[in-house]
Design a protein around this motif. Sequence first.
Motif, short mmCIF file in Angstrom:
data_model
loop_
_atom_site.label_atom_id
_atom_site.label_comp_id
_atom_site.label_asym_id
_atom_site.label_seq_id
_atom_site.Cartn_x
_atom_site.Cartn_y
_atom_site.Cartn_z
N PHE A 164 0.84 -1.20 0.00
CA PHE A 164 0.00 0.00 0.00
C PHE A 164 0.87 1.25 0.00
N LEU A 165 1.89 1.26 0.84
CA LEU A 165 2.74 2.45 0.96
C LEU A 165 3.60 2.67 -0.28
N VAL A 166 3.91 1.61 -1.01
CA VAL A 166 4.64 1.79 -2.27
C VAL A 166 3.76 2.52 -3.28
N VAL A 167 2.47 2.16 -3.31
CA VAL A 167 1.54 2.78 -4.27
C VAL A 167 1.07 4.15 -3.79
N VAL A 168 0.74 4.25 -2.48
CA VAL A 168 0.25 5.51 -1.92
C VAL A 168 1.06 5.85 -0.66
N PRO A 169 2.22 6.47 -0.81
CA PRO A 169 3.00 6.88 0.36
C PRO A 169 2.44 8.16 0.96
N PRO A 170 2.84 8.51 2.18
CA PRO A 170 2.43 9.80 2.75
C PRO A 170 2.93 10.95 1.89
N HIS A 184 -4.71 5.18 -8.22
CA HIS A 184 -3.69 4.74 -7.27
C HIS A 184 -4.32 4.23 -5.98
N LEU A 185 -5.34 4.92 -5.50
CA LEU A 185 -5.98 4.48 -4.26
C LEU A 185 -6.66 3.13 -4.44
N ARG A 186 -7.30 2.94 -5.57
CA ARG A 186 -7.95 1.65 -5.82
C ARG A 186 -6.95 0.51 -5.76
N TRP A 187 -5.83 0.67 -6.47
CA TRP A 187 -4.84 -0.40 -6.50
C TRP A 187 -4.18 -0.59 -5.13
N ALA A 188 -3.93 0.50 -4.42
CA ALA A 188 -3.32 0.39 -3.09
C ALA A 188 -4.24 -0.39 -2.14
N LEU A 189 -5.53 -0.08 -2.17
CA LEU A 189 -6.49 -0.77 -1.30
C LEU A 189 -6.65 -2.23 -1.73
N LEU A 190 -6.56 -2.49 -3.02
CA LEU A 190 -6.65 -3.88 -3.49
C LEU A 190 -5.49 -4.70 -2.94
N TRP A 191 -4.26 -4.17 -3.03
CA TRP A 191 -3.11 -4.90 -2.50
C TRP A 191 -3.22 -5.06 -0.99
N GLN A 305 -16.44 9.69 -0.71
CA GLN A 305 -15.55 9.84 -1.86
C GLN A 305 -14.68 8.61 -2.09
N THR A 306 -14.41 7.83 -1.05
CA THR A 306 -13.48 6.70 -1.19
C THR A 306 -14.11 5.34 -0.93
#
Length: 327
Positions: A164-170, A184-191, A305-306
């Motif tokens: 998740f952090l690789v796709v959506v870091p702080p 990006h959020l979709r894929w991060a949450l999927l992983w 929204q998410t």
Amino acid sequence: MTLALPALVPVLPTHERWFVESQPAGDWAFFLSPLPLVLTAAVVVVTLVWRTVAMRVDGPELPFLGRLGALVPWIPRLLGIHLGVTLLALASTGAFITPSIDHLGGLGGHALLLVEAALGIWLITGWQLRAAAALVLMLAPALTVVAGWTALGESANLAAVAAFLVVVPPGPDAHGAAHPSRAHLRWALLWLRLGVGTALIVLAFSEKLTNPAMAIDTLERFPALDVLALVGISVSPETFVAIAGATELLFGLLVISGAFPQVAVLVAMVPFNATLLLFGQTEMVGHLPVYGVFLALLVYGSSAQTAGAVRWLPSPRGRRVAVEAAA
């Protein structure tokens, strides 16, 4: 519209290898016996119905939790802290990735623990977490060499947070607020969901459904785990193991489905927190990444929204459209 989880839920999930002597899994005869098969089929049906109904609900299923959505920008930062504290705490107790791997010795073992601690500190700082998370994922080969493929699957929850952090870091500001694109959020949450769900499913089989001997040993040593007995329901140890394995399998499938995340998380947090009363610090440290994931799913699922991103799954049709558009 919401559904109630089945009566399997009250069984407390726990990691047997953290507290009793590890025994090899592979007793497929137990899993292929009538009760485990029936319970597994029921769990699959419940998951499919759960997701089917959830796809008809537009937005969060529990609107009164909408205020939690304000935390959305800071979830990546909080996940980094959860993962960092976990790695640092494990390294400080001599455990590598999971509390059950606490026997590392020699120069190589000490080097792995040092790397684990360093990555934990790095993740807590919040600086350049994409690189830190990528390095955490690179520990997977070392874990496989040290403890085998089963341990790798059981520890997929840590890999889930790192992915998740690789796709959506702080974000780069002082507080780490992140504003990723929808894709990006979709894929991060999927992983995130796939990793935690995989860990729970692997544990259901490796410690229960194909390892009844170790599960029964755990039950004998910690009889308070049998919450069915506490409410006056008497079942055989084998029956209890089948129910416990099906419960963990259910949790894993529901996480992967992403359906009704608010309800699923609130229900799952009850048994996951109840085990802290029995096992204390070890259980808390080992489950810390899961708590972070539950927080993420609850927060993202509480924002209008998410919420849709939490249950998103890639579709073959969508990929075909994207390829045709690119061509």
